[in-house]
Design an enzyme around this catalytic site. Sequence first.
Site, short mmCIF file in Angstrom:
data_model
loop_
_atom_site.label_atom_id
_atom_site.label_comp_id
_atom_site.label_asym_id
_atom_site.label_seq_id
_atom_site.Cartn_x
_atom_site.Cartn_y
_atom_site.Cartn_z
N SER A 149 -19.29 35.81 0.16
CA SER A 149 -19.79 36.50 -0.77
C SER A 149 -19.10 37.91 -0.61
O SER A 149 -19.38 38.43 0.44
CB SER A 149 -21.41 35.75 -1.17
OG SER A 149 -21.16 36.70 -2.16
N TYR A 201 -29.46 34.65 1.11
CA TYR A 201 -28.59 34.44 0.13
C TYR A 201 -27.68 35.29 0.90
O TYR A 201 -26.20 35.76 1.80
CB TYR A 201 -28.22 34.79 -0.71
CG TYR A 201 -27.72 34.52 -1.68
CD1 TYR A 201 -26.59 33.49 -1.61
CD2 TYR A 201 -26.34 35.40 -1.82
CE1 TYR A 201 -25.11 32.77 -2.16
CE2 TYR A 201 -25.04 34.58 -2.12
CZ TYR A 201 -24.65 34.46 -2.44
OH TYR A 201 -23.75 33.72 -2.95
#
Length: 252
Positions: A147, A160
């Site tokens: 990501s 995350y």
Amino acid sequence: MTATTPARVVAILGAGGALGAAISSRLAAEPDTVIVLSDVSGPSLQATVKGLPDVAVGAGIETVLADVTDLAQVEAVVARTVERYGRLDVLISNAGVLAPNGRIHNLTDADWSRVVAINLMGSVHAVQAAVEPMRRQQAGSIILTASVAGMTAWSHAAPYCATKAAVISLAKVAAVEYARDNIRVNCVCPGTFRSAIHDELPQEAIDAMGAKHPLGLGAAPDLAGAYSYLASDASRWTTGSALVVDGGYSAP
């Protein structure tokens, strides 16, 4: 070319959900390709199968339930793929989970453990399982889903961001370690795209996210081409890459 002697064999972990479904549909529609789909959720997996192009369904779709936090279950997906088709050309590791929303001092060890187990260790298990048959073949492509969060700092999302940064690093290290086996390891770094997790958000929140992306929020099919490229021979000289597909989010 028959279903038992395909030109390319692809296994996809985390095939449920918007991105998993988009990747599966894109690759399943490509010539002489067969896919084995896996997810921890049976209903999500079946929803992906229902959305596949007719040509893929006609060739027969193999599905395997698996939890990527368990190495043995990931190895079972790879073993089933090799048992049916004789080899594994591409493994895509797409399973992932968002972190709880909170500043670092408010997050518990359990919050961290779940995200690490799925996002990071799921990717580690994918590499560990895939390299065994790929080393025998002396060929293969492993694609991890990272990501842009792993390249930037998203407030209230430390687990995350940290795990996605680790996935990027994992891809680079694995690329170096397995280059002599002719195994390529890359990752895709998506920006924010519309998926089911946004269904409950107010429109103003979605608009705010879109404003951070010069091209606006994307959709899962906008990302599928990156996986298609990394799975193909067109990327045969590409390894250790973090391919950013983010609508310009990281450009400023």
